[in-house]
Design a protein around this motif. Sequence first.
Motif, PDB file in Angstrom:
ATOM      1  N   LEU A 163       4.155   2.239   2.305  1.00 36.49           N
ATOM      2  CA  LEU A 163       5.452   2.452   1.656  1.00 36.49           C
ATOM      3  C   LEU A 163       6.019   3.826   2.008  1.00 36.49           C
ATOM      4  O   LEU A 163       7.208   3.955   2.300  1.00 36.49           O
ATOM      5  CB  LEU A 163       5.323   2.300   0.126  1.00 36.49           C
ATOM      6  CG  LEU A 163       6.604   2.505  -0.669  1.00 36.49           C
ATOM      7  CD1 LEU A 163       7.672   1.485  -0.248  1.00 36.49           C
ATOM      8  CD2 LEU A 163       6.335   2.421  -2.159  1.00 36.49           C
ATOM      9  N   GLN A 164       5.144   4.851   2.030  1.00 37.67           N
ATOM     10  CA  GLN A 164       5.593   6.205   2.375  1.00 37.67           C
ATOM     11  C   GLN A 164       6.124   6.246   3.816  1.00 37.67           C
ATOM     12  O   GLN A 164       7.180   6.816   4.071  1.00 37.67           O
ATOM     13  CB  GLN A 164       4.441   7.202   2.198  1.00 37.67           C
ATOM     14  CG  GLN A 164       4.814   8.645   2.484  1.00 37.67           C
ATOM     15  CD  GLN A 164       5.860   9.168   1.512  1.00 37.67           C
ATOM     16  OE1 GLN A 164       5.803   8.905   0.315  1.00 37.67           O
ATOM     17  NE2 GLN A 164       6.837   9.883   2.032  1.00 37.67           N
ATOM     18  N   TYR A 208       0.847  -1.194   0.000  1.00 37.66           N
ATOM     19  CA  TYR A 208       0.000   0.000   0.000  1.00 37.66           C
ATOM     20  C   TYR A 208       0.883   1.244   0.000  1.00 37.66           C
ATOM     21  O   TYR A 208       1.924   1.289   0.660  1.00 37.66           O
ATOM     22  CB  TYR A 208      -0.928   0.013   1.210  1.00 37.66           C
ATOM     23  CG  TYR A 208      -1.942  -1.105   1.177  1.00 37.66           C
ATOM     24  CD1 TYR A 208      -3.059  -1.014   0.350  1.00 37.66           C
ATOM     25  CD2 TYR A 208      -1.791  -2.232   1.957  1.00 37.66           C
ATOM     26  CE1 TYR A 208      -4.003  -2.038   0.312  1.00 37.66           C
ATOM     27  CE2 TYR A 208      -2.716  -3.263   1.931  1.00 37.66           C
ATOM     28  CZ  TYR A 208      -3.820  -3.167   1.102  1.00 37.66           C
ATOM     29  OH  TYR A 208      -4.736  -4.179   1.053  1.00 37.66           O
ATOM     30  N   SER A 209       0.436   2.260  -0.714  1.00 41.61           N
ATOM     31  CA  SER A 209       1.255   3.468  -0.866  1.00 41.61           C
ATOM     32  C   SER A 209       1.502   4.182   0.468  1.00 41.61           C
ATOM     33  O   SER A 209       2.590   4.708   0.702  1.00 41.61           O
ATOM     34  CB  SER A 209       0.624   4.425  -1.872  1.00 41.61           C
ATOM     35  OG  SER A 209      -0.636   4.863  -1.424  1.00 41.61           O
ATOM     36  N   ASP A 210       0.479   4.221   1.352  1.00 44.15           N
ATOM     37  CA  ASP A 210       0.668   4.876   2.662  1.00 44.15           C
ATOM     38  C   ASP A 210       1.725   4.151   3.493  1.00 44.15           C
ATOM     39  O   ASP A 210       2.567   4.782   4.135  1.00 44.15           O
ATOM     40  CB  ASP A 210      -0.646   4.911   3.449  1.00 44.15           C
ATOM     41  CG  ASP A 210      -1.665   5.871   2.857  1.00 44.15           C
ATOM     42  OD1 ASP A 210      -1.288   6.640   1.972  1.00 44.15           O
ATOM     43  OD2 ASP A 210      -2.834   5.838   3.307  1.00 44.15           O
TER      44      ASP A 210
END
Length: 193
Positions: free
Chosen positions: A162-163, A158-160
């Motif tokens: 990963l960030q 998920y992008s969140d």
Amino acid sequence: MNREEFKSMSDKERIAWVCKEYNKGKTTAQIIKEYNLAKNTLGDTFRRNGYASDKSVGQYVINSSQHVNITQNQHKPNIIVENKKEIHKNIFPEEIKENLLQMIEWYKKQKEKEDEREQIFEWIKKNMQNKDLIEVPEITIDKQQLRGEVKTRSFTIYSDVLQKFNNFCSNQPYSKQDLLSMALLEYIDRYKK
């Protein structure tokens, strides 16, 4: 006022003068010392007229078993004492009462503050000893566990997440590869069945 002037006064005048000094907040001992009076002369004057020494306040007060009125006979300079069965209490001057009340109020406030501080210290002490508190451990990379050949894999993430991982790694002295490998090992050890 000196000793001779005090001796020349009548009992009524002596008592009135000493009572004025009492109203200024002085004790019998302070009056005797300050004016160099004879202790016995002063004490006898009061005792003769129905007063008793109250050591708790350091003053002569009217004997609680009898009230004494002092009147001056115009023909004879003798003192006439009349006994009446009334009980009187020593009354402090208004200024002293007010000061005492203020001191009591101040003491109560200080006691409340002290109690609050004690509660705070107890809470801190209890929480310092509490083993349920979570401590963030220091990150350690165990090179013994990170052996073997390095493989490349692609993961879907998920992008969140990963960030957050990228932000976390930017503040660490270790590589993303080492941090990710250690995180996976800890997760496996914790949740294996």
